[in-house]
Design a protein around this motif. Structure first.
Motif, PDB file in Angstrom:
ATOM      1  N   PRO A  13      33.024 -17.064  34.909  1.00 21.65           N
ATOM      2  CA  PRO A  13      33.657 -18.350  35.229  1.00 21.65           C
ATOM      3  C   PRO A  13      35.135 -18.256  35.573  1.00 21.65           C
ATOM      4  N   ASP A  14      35.844 -17.263  34.977  1.00 28.09           N
ATOM      5  CA  ASP A  14      37.293 -17.198  35.207  1.00 28.09           C
ATOM      6  C   ASP A  14      37.661 -16.616  36.577  1.00 28.09           C
ATOM      7  N   VAL A  15      36.675 -16.173  37.348  1.00 22.31           N
ATOM      8  CA  VAL A  15      36.943 -15.637  38.687  1.00 22.31           C
ATOM      9  C   VAL A  15      37.281 -16.756  39.666  1.00 22.31           C
ATOM     10  N   TRP A  16      36.655 -17.925  39.480  1.00 22.02           N
ATOM     11  CA  TRP A  16      36.693 -18.963  40.500  1.00 22.02           C
ATOM     12  C   TRP A  16      38.019 -19.701  40.526  1.00 22.02           C
ATOM     13  N   PRO A  17      38.480 -20.093  41.719  1.00 22.86           N
ATOM     14  CA  PRO A  17      39.717 -20.872  41.842  1.00 22.86           C
ATOM     15  C   PRO A  17      39.461 -22.352  41.561  1.00 22.86           C
ATOM     16  N   ASP A  18      40.484 -23.177  41.783  1.00 21.79           N
ATOM     17  CA  ASP A  18      40.361 -24.608  41.512  1.00 21.79           C
ATOM     18  C   ASP A  18      39.540 -25.332  42.573  1.00 21.79           C
ATOM     19  N   VAL A  19      39.414 -24.733  43.761  1.00 28.19           N
ATOM     20  CA  VAL A  19      38.665 -25.377  44.845  1.00 28.19           C
ATOM     21  C   VAL A  19      37.569 -24.432  45.319  1.00 28.19           C
ATOM     22  N   VAL A  20      36.320 -24.906  45.296  1.00 24.16           N
ATOM     23  CA  VAL A  20      35.189 -24.117  45.782  1.00 24.16           C
ATOM     24  C   VAL A  20      34.339 -24.985  46.692  1.00 24.16           C
ATOM     25  N   LYS A  21      33.580 -24.320  47.556  1.00 22.29           N
ATOM     26  CA  LYS A  21      32.634 -24.988  48.441  1.00 22.29           C
ATOM     27  C   LYS A  21      31.302 -24.275  48.278  1.00 22.29           C
ATOM     28  N   LEU A  22      30.356 -24.946  47.597  1.00 20.39           N
ATOM     29  CA  LEU A  22      29.115 -24.283  47.201  1.00 20.39           C
ATOM     30  C   LEU A  22      27.861 -24.977  47.726  1.00 20.39           C
ATOM     31  N   ASP A  23      28.000 -26.007  48.524  1.00 25.35           N
ATOM     32  CA  ASP A  23      26.830 -26.736  48.984  1.00 25.35           C
ATOM     33  C   ASP A  23      25.908 -25.818  49.796  1.00 25.35           C
ATOM     34  N   GLY A  24      24.651 -25.736  49.399  1.00 24.98           N
ATOM     35  CA  GLY A  24      23.686 -24.900  50.098  1.00 24.98           C
ATOM     36  C   GLY A  24      23.631 -23.471  49.604  1.00 24.98           C
ATOM     37  N   LEU A  25      24.497 -23.087  48.659  1.00 25.39           N
ATOM     38  CA  LEU A  25      24.451 -21.733  48.099  1.00 25.39           C
ATOM     39  C   LEU A  25      23.158 -21.547  47.315  1.00 25.39           C
ATOM     40  N   GLN A  84      29.748 -23.127  29.954  1.00 26.83           N
ATOM     41  CA  GLN A  84      30.748 -22.308  30.628  1.00 26.83           C
ATOM     42  C   GLN A  84      30.562 -22.283  32.145  1.00 26.83           C
ATOM     43  N   ARG A  85      29.381 -22.624  32.609  1.00 30.08           N
ATOM     44  CA  ARG A  85      29.111 -22.612  34.046  1.00 30.08           C
ATOM     45  C   ARG A  85      29.362 -23.964  34.708  1.00 30.08           C
ATOM     46  N   LEU A  86      29.177 -25.045  33.965  1.00 31.39           N
ATOM     47  CA  LEU A  86      29.257 -26.371  34.557  1.00 31.39           C
ATOM     48  C   LEU A  86      30.631 -26.740  35.124  1.00 31.39           C
ATOM     49  N   PRO A  87      31.762 -26.328  34.506  1.00 27.43           N
ATOM     50  CA  PRO A  87      33.058 -26.712  35.086  1.00 27.43           C
ATOM     51  C   PRO A  87      33.236 -26.278  36.534  1.00 27.43           C
ATOM     52  N   LEU A  88      32.593 -25.169  36.950  1.00 23.59           N
ATOM     53  CA  LEU A  88      32.716 -24.724  38.330  1.00 23.59           C
ATOM     54  C   LEU A  88      32.189 -25.781  39.292  1.00 23.59           C
ATOM     55  N   LEU A  89      31.071 -26.438  38.941  1.00 21.93           N
ATOM     56  CA  LEU A  89      30.467 -27.409  39.836  1.00 21.93           C
ATOM     57  C   LEU A  89      31.338 -28.651  39.993  1.00 21.93           C
ATOM     58  N   GLU A  90      32.230 -28.884  39.047  1.00 21.72           N
ATOM     59  CA  GLU A  90      33.136 -30.027  39.138  1.00 21.72           C
ATOM     60  C   GLU A  90      34.326 -29.737  40.048  1.00 21.72           C
ATOM     61  N   ARG A  91      34.483 -28.466  40.482  1.00 18.63           N
ATOM     62  CA  ARG A  91      35.577 -28.105  41.382  1.00 18.63           C
ATOM     63  C   ARG A  91      35.166 -28.180  42.847  1.00 18.63           C
ATOM     64  N   GLU A  92      33.926 -28.574  43.094  1.00 24.04           N
ATOM     65  CA  GLU A  92      33.416 -28.656  44.458  1.00 24.04           C
ATOM     66  C   GLU A  92      34.303 -29.584  45.292  1.00 24.04           C
ATOM     67  N   GLU A  93      34.757 -29.070  46.421  1.00 26.38           N
ATOM     68  CA  GLU A  93      35.673 -29.839  47.271  1.00 26.38           C
ATOM     69  C   GLU A  93      35.044 -31.131  47.768  1.00 26.38           C
ATOM     70  N   ASP A  94      33.737 -31.125  47.988  1.00 29.28           N
ATOM     71  CA  ASP A  94      33.053 -32.303  48.518  1.00 29.28           C
ATOM     72  C   ASP A  94      32.653 -33.291  47.430  1.00 29.28           C
ATOM     73  N   GLY A  95      33.114 -33.066  46.192  1.00 28.05           N
ATOM     74  CA  GLY A  95      32.766 -33.965  45.103  1.00 28.05           C
ATOM     75  C   GLY A  95      31.388 -33.654  44.537  1.00 28.05           C
ATOM     76  N   TYR A  96      30.610 -34.709  44.299  1.00 26.20           N
ATOM     77  CA  TYR A  96      29.294 -34.531  43.703  1.00 26.20           C
ATOM     78  C   TYR A  96      28.308 -33.982  44.735  1.00 26.20           C
ATOM     79  N   VAL A  97      27.796 -32.773  44.482  1.00 24.74           N
ATOM     80  CA  VAL A  97      26.808 -32.131  45.353  1.00 24.74           C
ATOM     81  C   VAL A  97      25.577 -31.825  44.496  1.00 24.74           C
ATOM     82  N   PRO A  98      24.515 -32.620  44.602  1.00 24.90           N
ATOM     83  CA  PRO A  98      23.338 -32.421  43.740  1.00 24.90           C
ATOM     84  C   PRO A  98      22.754 -31.023  43.826  1.00 24.90           C
ATOM     85  N   TYR A  99      22.779 -30.421  45.011  1.00 27.15           N
ATOM     86  CA  TYR A  99      22.139 -29.111  45.213  1.00 27.15           C
ATOM     87  C   TYR A  99      22.712 -28.053  44.288  1.00 27.15           C
ATOM     88  N   THR A 100      24.004 -28.087  44.041  1.00 23.63           N
ATOM     89  CA  THR A 100      24.615 -27.063  43.194  1.00 23.63           C
ATOM     90  C   THR A 100      24.076 -27.130  41.773  1.00 23.63           C
TER      91      THR A 100
END
Length: 488
Positions: A303-315, A328-344
């Protein structure tokens, strides 16, 4: 060219060529070819002499001719543009005063290792064997666009570009085809590397490479194709690393790498297809990360690898390591630039289910519903809060049981103290506070108590509250069951 027109140094090279002998002009093993401009005439060879040998020279009977020169100062332009050279070329540890021009040339083997060259113009070159630029210092551009190499390309510990000048593309390898490995361990580049549309049949090794192009793209490898693995262990990149559309048959290994592009995208690996993607022990990435639409069988990232802004839609990934709790994994999904992305959320939950961690999968699904609730209008949020508080959107079914027990206990105690009067005293069954409360709470169960007794005062309001609570619990439980069945 006649031999009497040659200098003593050139005669040595001319005589050694027909038998493939090596001419070594060095005075010590630790000479720096960058200082070769000061080498004297005793080790100076004109480029046109080398060109004449390569194009017109022949082998002695029973020998294999080759140009093998070490530690020479080469003056003039080595111009082999469009030439076909049947002999191996090894100009190792040499100092070139002018750029080498090999555009469109067809050579058997080319070794310029440890040499100093102002630049190399070798676009569309064809090499039947190996091409070596190992440990070279080339402050200008190396242009190999459209090159065709039957062997490997070696760039280990080479230094390309000038740190004091902005030259844009320093290593240009667009649309090249390398039938073996691309070995660039310890490569240092000040400027941009371009590998767009390039195909490497073997391994790409960028371990310990240093790519410096702050505020711009350090590695541009769109639609790059690698036949085995792409290794960049310990690589340092100042500037964007762009791997959009890259296909790697094996894995992409960024173990221990440092990726930095503050204020921009540090790693763009969208639409990438690879078996594995490793960010093990990678330093915290400085800059945004884009992994949209990429596909990996294994994604290794703490988890500590990721920056404050990620783009994960479709990953898409089949396995996520190291195995960590969902918290420990969920905070990453809250950094998604597009906001709420159900797919992630669905991807993360699926990864937990594949390894049998159903509790973590349910937690991710619950977090998804809560994140979705924040996007709803106010009236819809109220219903969401009710579902969350009662049964956790169906992912916390024991909450419903706890609420039922609490309400059942409260109702039983209240009505045991004040028995409601019977509607028809002569016909009413014996009053039972427990089953009367059951009748109020559970709309699908009828013990005959609710219809026989009529509470008054605040006890009547209590009965309304129990009936309403029962309906809410029943509805939310049914919604939770439906959601669970649809997931299965």
């Amino acid at each position: 060219m006649e031999i009497n027109e040659l200098s003593p140094a050139e005669r040595r090279v001319w005589r050694a060529f027909p038998r493939g002998g090596t001419v070594d002009f060095r005075r010590s093993d630790d000479e720096d070819p960058e200082d070769g401009h000061a080498w004297g005439p005793e080790r100076t060879v004109r480029a046109k002499v080398l060109r004449a040998l390569l194009l017109t020279g022949s082998a002695e009977e029973g020998e294999v001719a080759a140009l093998r020169v070490v530690g020479a100062r080469i003056t003039g332009v080595l111009d082999l543009q469009y030439a076909t050279v049947e002999h191996a070329i090894r100009l190792w540890g040499c100092h070139f005063e002018r750029a080498a021009i090999l555009y469109g040339a067809h050579v058997r083997q080319l070794n310029l290792g440890r040499s100093y060259l102002p630049a190399v113009e070798a676009a569309t070159i064809q090499v039947d064997g190996v091409m070596r630029l190992s440990e070279c210092f080339i402050p200008g551009q190396v242009r190999l666009g459209g090159a065709r190499l039957s062997g490997a390309l070696f760039l280990e510990r080479a230094r390309l570009g000038d740190e004091d000048e902005d030259q844009g593309d320093v290593l240009h390898l667009n649309h090249a085809a390398i039938d073996d490995d691309m070995w660039a361990r310890g490569l240092t580049v000040h400027g941009r590397i371009r590998l767009n549309g390039t195909k490497v049949s073997g391994t790409v090794n960028l371990d310990e490479a240093v790519l410096v192009n702050p505020g711009d793209t350090a590695l541009d490898a769109k639609s790059f194709s690698v036949g085995t693995d792409m290794q960049a262990v310990g690589m340092r990149a100042q500037g964007r690393v762009n791997l959009r559309g890259t296909t790697v048959a094996g894995g992409i290994d960024l173990t221990g790498a440092r990726l930095s592009n503050p204020g921009g995208v540090a790693l763009r690996a969208s639409s990438v297809i690879a078996r594995e993607f490793w960010l093990r022990n990678t330093h915290p990435i400085e800059g945004a990360v884009n992994l949209r639409r990429s596909q990996f069988e294994l994604l290794h990232a703490a988890p500590d690898v990721w920056p404050d802004v990620v783009k994960l839609d479709g990953l898409t990934y089949s396995a996520l390591t190291p195995h960590l709790p969902a918290e420990q994994r969920l905070p990453l999904l809250e950094r998604e630039e597009d906001g709420y992305v159900p797919y992630t959320y669905e991807q993360l939950a699926a990864a937990y289910r594949r390894i049998g961690d159903d509790a973590a999968a349910r937690m991710v699904q619950l977090a998804k519903q809560r994140r979705h609730r924040a996007t709803l209008p106010r009236y819809a949020k109220i219903w969401g809060y009710l579902q969350d508080g009662t049964v956790g959107y169906g992912f916390r079914p024991m909450r419903a049981a706890a609420w039922l027990v609490a309400l059942l206990l409260a109702g039983t105690l209240a009505y045991a103290q004040k028995r409601p009067p019977a509607l028809k005293p002569g016909e009413a069954p014996a009053f039972n506070a427990l089953f009367y409360t059951f009748d109020l709470l559970l709309p699908i169960i009828d013990f005959g108590q609710e219809k026989a007794f009529k509470p008054q005062g605040w006890y009547q309001w209590l009965s309304y509250a129990l009936i309403l609570s029962g309906w809410i619990l029943a509805t939310t439980i049914a919604a939770g069951i439906t959601r669970t069945i649809s997931r299965q």
